[in-house]
Design a protein around this motif. Structure first.
Motif, short mmCIF file in Angstrom:
data_model
loop_
_atom_site.label_atom_id
_atom_site.label_comp_id
_atom_site.label_asym_id
_atom_site.label_seq_id
_atom_site.Cartn_x
_atom_site.Cartn_y
_atom_site.Cartn_z
N TYR A 137 -7.32 4.87 0.51
CA TYR A 137 -6.23 4.02 0.98
C TYR A 137 -6.40 2.65 0.36
O TYR A 137 -7.47 2.03 0.46
N PRO A 138 -5.37 2.11 -0.29
CA PRO A 138 -5.52 0.85 -1.02
C PRO A 138 -5.94 -0.30 -0.12
O PRO A 138 -5.55 -0.39 1.04
N ALA A 189 0.83 -1.21 0.00
CA ALA A 189 0.00 0.00 0.00
C ALA A 189 0.87 1.25 0.00
O ALA A 189 0.58 2.22 -0.72
N PHE A 190 1.93 1.23 0.80
CA PHE A 190 2.85 2.37 0.85
C PHE A 190 3.52 2.59 -0.50
O PHE A 190 3.67 3.74 -0.96
N LYS A 191 3.93 1.52 -1.16
CA LYS A 191 4.60 1.64 -2.46
C LYS A 191 3.67 2.27 -3.49
O LYS A 191 4.10 3.08 -4.32
N TYR A 233 -7.43 -0.42 -5.59
CA TYR A 233 -6.78 0.87 -5.43
C TYR A 233 -7.30 1.85 -6.48
O TYR A 233 -8.04 1.48 -7.40
N GLY A 234 -6.91 3.10 -6.36
CA GLY A 234 -7.28 4.09 -7.35
C GLY A 234 -6.36 5.30 -7.31
O GLY A 234 -5.73 5.59 -6.28
N THR A 255 -6.92 -2.54 5.24
CA THR A 255 -5.48 -2.80 5.32
C THR A 255 -4.83 -2.03 6.46
O THR A 255 -3.93 -2.55 7.13
N ARG A 256 -5.27 -0.81 6.71
CA ARG A 256 -4.67 -0.01 7.78
C ARG A 256 -4.89 -0.64 9.15
O ARG A 256 -4.01 -0.59 10.02
N ALA A 257 -6.06 -1.22 9.37
CA ALA A 257 -6.40 -1.78 10.68
C ALA A 257 -6.17 -3.29 10.73
O ALA A 257 -6.42 -3.92 11.76
N GLY A 258 -5.71 -3.86 9.64
CA GLY A 258 -5.56 -5.31 9.56
C GLY A 258 -4.30 -5.82 10.23
O GLY A 258 -3.58 -5.08 10.93
N ASN A 259 -3.99 -7.09 10.00
CA ASN A 259 -2.85 -7.73 10.67
C ASN A 259 -1.56 -7.63 9.87
O ASN A 259 -0.56 -8.23 10.24
#
Length: 372
Positions: free
Chosen positions: A193-194, A176-178, A227-228, A209-213
């Motif tokens: 956010y992807p 996601a950061f990339k 994503y977009g 994804t932000r709150a995931g593991n």
């Protein structure tokens, strides 16, 4: 600038035509995206009330504070100050313009804001008009379509580069950061956010994804990338699948069935303008092609895209919309096997005249396999 001004005038005129039909003297716009759509003006954040727009039969007013330096002849600027707030400005305009029936965005105005207007605009009939501008925004003009097409091109270019760095050991948040870094390095931005979901997480349709593991990619992983990219405030929306190593026969067969359903549904848009039947068609094709599926996906088959990532029309069994030329929508069926993995394929597409469909997201949908 001339082209932009012309587009804004056309949008205002569409709104005025509806107001005349409804015998409304003025319409107060509070929604951030609707203000942007009508005036080209936006504040720093969409989450705070930093601007308002009033459209009357003859004028367009923009209310904001002195933090924003504005040089624009599309509207009459009214500065909001501690001494003179929105209500005082409205009182003057209502009196000078002899406004008797004032519309407002019923789905956006807060209860306390409406009550304050009732307290101080005592000689005005306040009328709730829900989803008025949002529905106008369904039909994209030339400038919007150009921006949407470009946002999709940017997203395609981004994913072409991102898949090159996916390998065992990389995490969801790192991917996601990339994506975000690639876009921002080139002066673009994320649409949202992807959603990067690996293995079991991909079975959750809207995995966070932000709150995931922060699952890491492993040998034989299944990776869902939703994503977009954003260009001039307009969004794209794409979902693609990535497989690490050779996928199982079950994975391959389900992916082929899902892709077949997605492609056929895009084709269906050429002859079917009923989003309910489009939604039903997609589910039927998917279940027919792969009858072993325990159930079809629980989310809608698609949605409109524009200044916001989710707009009208809705393509679902509850939709009351109509599919029309110059709408930009997504088609995104999915298959989710709980605690195993999930798949979704999504494109952003433009409905054109004479039943033509232009798929704007062109990144390949062939089975994408990355060696272990």
């Amino acid at each position: 600038m001339i082209k932009l001004v012309t587009m804004l005038e056309q949008r205002i005129n569409k709104l005025r035509k509806i107001l005349i039909e409804k015998n409304i003297d003025g319409f107060l716009v509070s929604n951030f995206f609707n203000i942007l759509y009508l005036t080209g003006f936006k504040t720093l954040t969409a989450d705070e009330r930093e601007a308002w727009t009033l459209v009357t039969k003859n004028d367009v007013y923009l209310f904001t504070d002195s933090r924003y330096i504005i040089d624009n002849k599309n509207f009459i600027l009214k500065l909001i100050t501690p001494e003179k707030g929105l209500i005082k400005h409205l009182q003057e305009i209502v009196e000078e313009g002899k406004i008797q029936r004032l519309g407002f965005e019923g789905e956006d105005l807060k209860v306390n804001e409406l009550q304050r207007m009732k307290d101080f605009l005592t000689n005005v009939e306040l009328i709730s008009l829900e989803k008025l501008i949002i529905k106008i925004r369904e039909i994209k003009d030339e400038a919007e379509i150009d921006s949407l097409r470009r946002s999709c091109q940017i997203a395609d270019q981004c994913l072409e580069e991102i898949v090159k760095i996916i390998r065992p050991g990389i995490s969801e948040k790192e991917i996601a950061f990339k994506i975000e870094f690639w876009l921002k390095e080139k002066n673009y931005d994320l649409s949202f956010y992807p959603i990067i979901a690996v293995d079991k997480n991909s079975a959750v349709p809207h995995y966070d994804t932000r709150a995931g593991n922060d699952e890491r990619v492993k040998k034989n992983s299944v990776i869902l990338i939703d994503y977009g990219a954003k260009f001039k405030d307009y969004h794209s929306d794409t979902t693609r699948m990535v497989f690490i190593g050779r996928p199982t026969d079950e994975m391959t067969n389900i992916y082929k069935a899902l892709l077949n359903a997605q492609k056929k549904t895009v084709e269906r848009l050429k002859t079917d303008n009923n989003p309910v039947s489009v939604d039903q068609f997609c589910r039927k094709v998917l279940s027919t092609n792969y009858p072993l599926l325990p159930t079809t996906y629980k989310h809608s088959t698609g949605h409109g895209v524009g200044l916001q990532i989710h707009e009208f029309p809705k393509i679902s069994f509850t939709s009351i919309d109509v599919l029309l030329p110059d709408q930009v929508i997504t088609i995104e069926p999915g298959v989710y096997l709980e605690n195993k993995w999930g798949m979704r394929i999504e494109d952003t597409a433009l409905i054109k005249e004479k039943g033509e469909i232009e798929v704007l997201t062109k990144f390949s949908k062939k089975l994408l396999i990355i060696s272990n």
